[in-house]
Design an enzyme around this catalytic site. Structure first.
Site, PDB file in Angstrom:
ATOM      1  N   GLU A 231       0.817  -1.220   0.000  1.00  0.00           N
ATOM      2  CA  GLU A 231       0.000   0.000   0.000  1.00  0.00           C
ATOM      3  C   GLU A 231       0.853   1.274   0.000  1.00  0.00           C
ATOM      4  OE1 GLU A 231      -4.076  -1.170   2.314  1.00  0.00           O
ATOM      5  OE2 GLU A 231      -2.251  -1.345   3.491  1.00  0.00           O
TER       6      GLU A 231
ATOM      7  N   ASP B  53     -12.109  -6.556  -1.889  1.00  0.00           N
ATOM      8  CA  ASP B  53     -12.978  -7.708  -1.597  1.00  0.00           C
ATOM      9  C   ASP B  53     -14.282  -7.150  -1.008  1.00  0.00           C
ATOM     10  OD1 ASP B  53     -10.864  -7.436   0.862  1.00  0.00           O
ATOM     11  OD2 ASP B  53     -12.869  -7.882   1.610  1.00  0.00           O
TER      12      ASP B  53
HETATM   13  N1  ADE Z   1      -8.907  -4.817   4.213  1.00  0.00           N
HETATM   14  C1  ADE Z   1      -9.257  -5.267   2.993  1.00  0.00           C
HETATM   15  N2  ADE Z   1     -10.275  -6.139   3.069  1.00  0.00           N
HETATM   16  C2  ADE Z   1     -10.583  -6.253   4.380  1.00  0.00           C
HETATM   17  C3  ADE Z   1     -11.534  -7.010   5.096  1.00  0.00           C
HETATM   18  N3  ADE Z   1     -12.370  -7.821   4.467  1.00  0.00           N
HETATM   19  N4  ADE Z   1     -11.558  -6.884   6.444  1.00  0.00           N
HETATM   20  C4  ADE Z   1     -10.714  -6.056   7.082  1.00  0.00           C
HETATM   21  N5  ADE Z   1      -9.779  -5.325   6.443  1.00  0.00           N
HETATM   22  C5  ADE Z   1      -9.713  -5.418   5.107  1.00  0.00           C
END
Ligand code: ADE
Length: 238
Positions: free
Chosen positions: A11, A198
């Site tokens: 990142e 996600d």
């Molecule tokens: N960062 C990216 N995806 C995430 C998730 N599902 N839960 C917590 N932090 C995240």
């Protein structure tokens, strides 16, 4: 000076690749890289995942470099059927979704000391970045509540709990609210900018490793493209 914090190496590496003659300073295991990106004075750090890592990194950064704006950039899980992988979510405000003193009669997420549940991101800097994002992206650019906790959310009870207490949440991650919390205490304006890797659902454990790199690059590209305008805004704001 603009402070930029990401949780994972992927990142922040995009910022470090384009930083001109970075100077390195260490505080314990946190390394701070200061130098110019596209002519703008910046300091960049990788804080490590989770709220404590993030808050301590933000605090060290504020004490050492006195940034006029603190930006948390990176990836997040999108929440809700409309927030898709590859979209970008900006915090209107952030909340610590796992901060829980409800047995004492406080609302879920209530943060003692600063006496609030939600911490508001800087409106002008966020609006500027959103405008830039809308020019650059084909994906949707959202603004809303970002919920942070010391948990990777992959559906189930944890997701249900976030939605129960914070139904307006658009994205979940693990640092934004901690950086916001530190910034409020340090009286420094902050922005949280997250590209979606996600959906915090059952598929998150498959989607995150597949899309986190792409989403990291997206947030880096967007911020780098907007840094000169952001620096002008900060100067105007004095
Ligand atoms: N960062 C990216 N995806 C995430 C998730 N599902 N839960 C917590 N932090 C995240």
């Amino acid at each position: 000076m603009i402070g930029i914090i990401g949780a994972m190496q992927m990142e922040v590496e995009g910022y470090l690749q384009v930083m001109h003659e970075p100077v390195t300073k260490k505080v314990g295991l946190h390394t701070f890289y200061s130098g110019q990106i596209d002519g703008v004075d910046c300091v960049v750090a990788c804080c490590g995942e989770g709220k404590v890592n993030a808050a301590l990194c933000a605090q060290s950064m504020m004490l050492l470099f006195h940034p006029q704006l603190l930006i948390n950039s990176g990836v997040a899980g999108g929440i809700g059927k409309d927030v898709h992988i590859g979209d970008v979510v900006f915090a209107g405000s952030v909340v610590e979704h796992d901060m829980d003193i409800t047995p004492l009669g406080y609302p879920m997420g209530y943060v003692c000391g600063i006496d609030r549940v939600e911490m508001e991101a800087d409106e002008k800097a966020t609006a500027l970045l959103m405008e830039e994002a809308r020019h650059v992206y084909d994906g949707t650019v959202w603004q809303g509540l970002i919920a942070s906790g010391d948990q990777f959310i992959a559906g189930g009870e944890k997701m249900a709990r976030i939605l129960q207490y914070f139904p307006k949440t658009m994205a979940c991650e693990m640092e934004g609210a901690a950086i916001g919390h530190a910034a409020v205490l340090g009286q420094v304006p902050f922005v949280v900018l997250r590209a979606i890797s996600d959906n915090g659902n059952d598929d998150a454990k498959v989607d995150f490793p597949q899309f986190a790199q792409m989403a990291s690059k997206k947030s880096v590209q967007l911020l780098i493209g907007a840094l000169p305008k952001l620096a002008t805004l900060i100067k105007q704001e004095g």
